[in-house]
Enzyme design. Structure first.
Site, PDB file in Angstrom:
ATOM      1  CB  THR A 263      -0.930   0.031   1.244  1.00  0.00           C
ATOM      2  OG1 THR A 263      -0.097  -0.024   2.423  1.00  0.00           O
ATOM      3  CG2 THR A 263      -1.906  -1.112   1.261  1.00  0.00           C
ATOM      4  CG  LEU A 266      -3.168   4.557  -0.998  1.00  0.00           C
ATOM      5  CD1 LEU A 266      -3.800   3.511  -1.906  1.00  0.00           C
ATOM      6  CD2 LEU A 266      -4.124   5.738  -0.789  1.00  0.00           C
ATOM      7  CD  GLU A 420      12.545  -0.324  12.997  1.00  0.00           C
ATOM      8  OE1 GLU A 420      13.483   0.422  12.715  1.00  0.00           O
ATOM      9  OE2 GLU A 420      12.715  -1.524  13.336  1.00  0.00           O
ATOM     10  CD  GLU A 432       1.750   5.066   3.528  1.00  0.00           C
ATOM     11  OE1 GLU A 432       2.488   4.870   2.565  1.00  0.00           O
ATOM     12  OE2 GLU A 432       1.172   4.146   4.142  1.00  0.00           O
TER      13      GLU A 432
END
Lengths: 744, 744
Positions: A263, A266, A420, A432
């Site tokens: 993504t 987004l 992470e 995002e």
């Protein structure tokens, strides 16, 4: 006489009334009244509160935090990772020491795991098909913590499955130059398995480079020369010292970008558009597996072929040969290496935890302080040493808050990021999702990931505007140990340079993409920093602390070797806490934007010295860049003068706010989302990745390097000119925001 | 007694002092004091000042401004254009009625001009080579103003040079469908010259479409049906009426994008990187020339071939045939049309003029009010009717300013843009140069280009947040004419719709890219509007005012036909002036962001009704979009309640500022520079160009339309899903900025 007396009384009355009016008007603090009780628009940093906070940060509580956080492995999205989400929520909702509010936000992200049913395997296979040797599939259980179902076996996250088999070659770091060197030496690479060592280039790049030469699979190990200062014997390594044991393997993400791979740009909400994993980019193109140096030694010390160059040699106790294949006289003559990788991609839920202290005066200004929560195994150093500090800082501030002693001027947001280790996923998805809100309102982002690499010195990476606030904090906190120096004075002993503006000062490092600050600085243009304690580079050449990303990074390791007594942890907590409070509470934001002038001047100087002649040959003038840097410098100096004047006067709340907006937003002015379309997320024209060795503006440096190294000719030089114009426009635009606001 | 007396005096003194303190503290206005003299942080719109401004705007002064501005042709970068720069500077620096400061910024931009040595020519050429007919090379000199060296001959700016010759075809508007229709009818297009009429599609698109069918050259004319309600005789047209005379030709830019063609995304400073004009995109691919309907009639009424479809017929008094070529029995039998275009591209200096009134309280908040200065010829209507108004508004405000009567709360920036006619160049370069500064600080952009198309009604295009302030202004100003209605009540008679929220209201149009507001809304995400007076659409079907872009757009034309008495000009000045003052002076910004809810709801409804079933077939759910719209609506309602509560209380200056920041920046949250990379500058996910007829979110509509019309299959539907996610993320991000600022 009577008249006179009356007149006198009247005059007296009037004078008293007048005096009262004057007192009432001028002596009672101005900004205070129109705001809510106990809140003043002129609320400034309270040095007593600062001292209290720094004083209350407690090493033993950090130690207890760390013990709890690293008690079990907590790989992203694992049950223990989820349990730690609850632990954080509980701490941040504590009635005695919690924050105003805390909550989670969960994303559905693509992670990569090794198969439990079919473990990844590296084996030497004889021409008969017999397996002559197999690498370990897990690390040796030295402390009772390296076994168990929650210890994920070593693997290269996002490396594709596959079972290539071929002759072994040694490819040093696996850089493009390394493979070119092998080719030059006449080593056949087609269909081989390349053994590489960590370092020199990012994890994922090794497989990308290898695949270009038709290599079929990649192995990666950590050479004792690079991590243990050459030591490799069991009795020289953990648990006998902090060094990496022979079976230790660095896990890691081999994904080339950051953020959820499916993504980009987004937020990874369940309903978001997702790329097809089969066509998503940035994954290693060929099967890859990391191994320990114990196993690497068996492979490498049996290779045939020419000796590797001197710079490629390491500390395994033999002459490193290049291959391909094993020595004809040896046990593995004519054998190949078989690599079986069975990793799977899985959509998993991963949560960020956010805790908020509402600002009393400017709740719409956010100071962010975060670290990731997920680890590869127990992750005592990485990341729990940072989270242990985070929890202690939030406890001390939360306690003052709940007592009613204090509330910051601006809002403070604590964050515990998920996933992470797989590629800064939680923090990236957060940026995002809240792009606009964060870009409008965030003052700065403080990252404390690994808080203590070692005991020697503070180490801070950040953009220039944060340098001054870090220095201010570091000057007022004593360094751990017997030196009686401040953290600042200790730091300058280990890492310094001569600033043209300040003289000898500690060196602030620049921000790459090694932790969750990356989306904040590169994607959002928010002034960011990463704070840690680190080692004395004159005493060790280790790439990083030795048990990094292995099953040996445990509480005991930290408690015994990394920071016995946790005084370095406390020092980091004090530094980060002080920086946080200064940013949240100072009336004038302690962001010194004019410190960017030094960076720009230095980039300009490099461009002139190292690229100037070349550019001139192609009729490209650096003149406009010189002018732009000068304009920035002038505007920054004038702004500094304006700040000084305002600080001496009695500025009204809006004057302060307007000025602070200039300071807060300066970093944003360096963003250009169209500057490097091929570099996902990277929009900061000063800190985008630089592939050239010339330490200057990255777009200019990279374009020059491409123009010199490719045969594209005038199109490539046009791109150099375009990149130059992009930087000039950014600098001129930045300077324009620093000038008086009514000057268009 | 003495003691008591002393006590009494002491008590009295204390009481008086106390009273004074109380008076001093509470009676002297709170916000006022910390600021400079006569400036109060709570300074709000002064209705008396508003009334004064509206009352002082003077029709006869606007008329005199217009006479001077349109006295000579002032094509971009011409000496007269430069002279008008000086005129503006002089006005804005006038000691009695000027602004705080005024200056110019000059860019080096690529313009296109016809050759003076080799005039463009359109001729009918016999097979012998004899020229049987030539179109006029200039318009008829009807008023003495259509001749002279400064009247640029009709041409298609940026059309390439070339001398194609071929059979003539008639191609209606020159849309893709039109050429497809010709192909369907079996008309050979290869090598032809296509005659098209203005309308249906942008100027440049006609040549782009034609070239796809191997057409060699394009002619464009204005059909009397489209501009004169069918009238075409000399005695029915100017100077006998406002109608277009037979020789009139619409000039215009045929460049497909906007901004300087050689410096996309970069300010066109002399040192900026420039594209090679030979490879720059957006220019018409084939020679193109506009002609008058007098000449078009000769060409079109002599064509052979099948009759054009009914919808293609116009008012030239003959049956329009398709060609190719002329009737065999006629004077032009077997003849071809020769088109000779000799346009040249030239780098020219073009200036913007900026005039500033410094805000008293929030100088870092800018209300921008601009119009372009350059015209094609005299440009009395376009653009001088707008500049005449601009100068009158700035004069009235400047006079109050210089008298010391008034200073706005926020800064006001007046702008006179250069080279708009060539593609909004001055304004676009300005937004490129000051991108960061403008995006951070601009409250709104007001554009008044053509201020009066005609006398009937106000016409405003804008984004939803400006609707309420325009309505407020329009309600308090009387409409010109005898009706005694307000501008608002008059407007609603001409253009209205039933709003689900407000009932019957005037219809605010949406912003395309027809004037200088385009870079502000599409590139910077600044709430923008365009204000004008316009005609009664029930009385004329004219595309635009008839002499648009011709040499007949003169002062006399305006004075006699467009707005005798200049009362509509004054009405526009009053409306724009009132909107400007409300935006610059209101304590709470009069931007009603919740009016976006209605737009989003309507876009959502269209998507559900017109695309829902189709999307469902491809397993794409509109559910997340529904949720996002609901979230926006809820956040907007809550924000409105917050504003009301704050307005009733005594908010402190920072509370007002924080709220205003939410209002100002809402429009910015809809920007996504990565949403439509192929659409230069267009980043606003709600107002990007929409090619589909479904009035919904443009990215979604366009992607759906492409998926339906191309055979790309799943990749095209993936793009639909991606565009849906982009809108959802933007709406959720926008909603997040409207929620309480301490709620993350």
């Amino acid at each position: 006489m009577k008249c006179l007396k009356v007149l006198g009384v009247v005059v007296g009355v009037a004078a008293l009334l007048g005096l009262g009016i004057i007192l009432g008007h001028f002596v009672i603090p101005k900004g205070a009244d129109p705001l809510a009780p106990s809140v003043s628009a002129s609320q400034d940093l309270d040095l007593e509160i600062l001292e209290t906070v720094v004083g209350q940060l407690d090493a033993s509580r950090i130690r207890e935090n760390l013990r709890e956080l690293s008690r079990e492995p907590h790989l992203a999205s694992s049950p223990r990772d989820e349990a730690l989400v609850q632990l954080l929520l509980q701490r941040w909702r504590d009635p005695e020491s919690g924050l105003d509010s805390a909550g989670t936000s969960t994303y559905e992200v693509l992670l990569s795991f090794p198969s439990q049913e079919q473990p990844n395997r590296v084996a030497i296979v004889a021409p008969t098909g017999d397996i002559l040797f197999s690498c370990r599939q897990s690390e040796e259980n030295l402390t009772g913590e390296q076994a168990g179902p929650d210890v994920v076996p070593p693997y290269a996250a996002y490396a594709p499955s596959g079972t290539p088999q071929g002759l072994l070659v040694y490819a040093n770091w696996g850089t493009e130059e390394d493979f070119k060197e092998l080719q030059t030496q006449g080593i056949q690479l087609n269909g081989t398995i390349a053994l590489t060592r960590y370092g020199g280039v990012g994890r994922g790049a090794k497989a990308v480079n290898a695949a270009k030469y038709q290599v079929a699979g990649v192995l990666v190990y950590t050479d004792p020369a690079d991590i243990n200062d050459g030591h490799s014997l069991p009795n020289e390594t953990f648990p006998h010292s902090w060094r990496l044991p022979p079976s230790g393997v660095e896990r890691g993400s081999y994904y080339e970008y950051f953020g959820d791979p499916l993504t980009p740009y987004l937020p990874a909400n369940p309903s978001s558009f997702r790329l097809d994993p089969a066509t998503a980019s940035g994954f290693p193109p060929i099967p890859t597996q990391p191994i320990g140096f114990e196993d690497a030694k068996v492979l490498l010390c049996n290779l045939q072929g020419p000796s590797a160059p001197a710079a490629w040699q390491g500390s395994l106790g033999c002459d490193y040969k290049l291959g391909p294949g094993f020595q004809p006289g040896g046990a593995f003559a004519s054998s190949q290496v078989n690599l079986s990788v069975h990793n799977t991609l899985e959509l998993r839920n991963s949560s960020n935890v956010l805790g908020i202290i509402r600002g009393a005066v400017e709740p719409d200004r956010y100071v962010l302080y975060g670290n990731h929560r997920d680890s590869w195994v127990h992750g005592a150093v990485d990341p729990s040493s940072g989270t242990a500090v985070l929890l202690e800082v939030s406890r001390v501030l939360g306690t003052l808050l709940k007592k009613g002693t204090w509330r910051p001027r601006r809002s403070i947001v604590f964050a515990s990021w998920g996933a992470e280790e797989f590629g800064l996923i939680g923090s990236t998805e957060f940026t995002e999702e809240f792009f606009s809100k964060l870009q409008e309102r965030t003052v700065a982002y403080i990252n404390v990931d690994i808080s203590v690499f070692a005991n020697a010195s503070l180490r801070v990476q950040g953009t220039p505007p944060v340098q001054s606030v870090v220095f201010s904090a570091a000057k007022q906190i004593p360094a751990p140990g017997p030196s009686r120096l401040s953290i600042y004075d200790n730091w300058i002993r280990y890492s310094n340079y001569s600033s043209p503006v300040y003289g000898l000062v500690p060196r602030l490092g620049s921000l790459g993409a090694g932790s969750d600050y990356a989306p904040f600085i590169h994607f959002l243009g928010i002034s960011s920093m990463d704070i840690a304690y680190t080692y004395d580079k004159s005493k060790t050449s280790a790439r990083i602390y030795p048990t990094y990303h292995t099953a040996f990074d445990t509480f005991g390791y930290v408690d015994k070797f990394v920071d016995p007594g946790f005084s370095s942890h406390r020092a980091v907590a004090q530094t980060a806490g002080s920086v946080l409070l200064r940013l949240s509470d100072s009336l004038f934001l302690p962001l010194n934007v004019s410190d960017y002038s030094e960076t720009l001047r230095s980039f300009l100087k490099s461009a002139q010295q190292d690229l100037g002649a070349l550019l001139e040959q192609h009729s490209i003038s650096l003149g406009p860049l010189v002018t732009a840097v000068e304009k920035f410098e002038e505007a920054a100096i004038a702004l500094d003068q304006n700040i000084s004047a305002l600080q001496k006067a009695t500025p009204n709340p809006l004057q302060v706010r307007m000025l602070n907006d200039q300071l807060m937003l300066l970093e944003r002015t360096f963003l250009n989302p169209r500057a490097f379309p091929e570099e996902r997320y990277y929009s900061h024209v000063l800190w985008a990745p630089r592939t050239s060795s010339v330490v200057t503006f990255p777009g200019l440096a990279n374009a020059c390097s491409r123009a010199m190294n490719t045969g594209l000719g005038s199109a490539a030089w046009a791109e150099v000119q375009r990149q130059l114009s992009i930087v000039v426009a950014a600098l001129e635009g930045a300077a324009a925001t620093l000038r008086p606001v009514d000057d268009l």
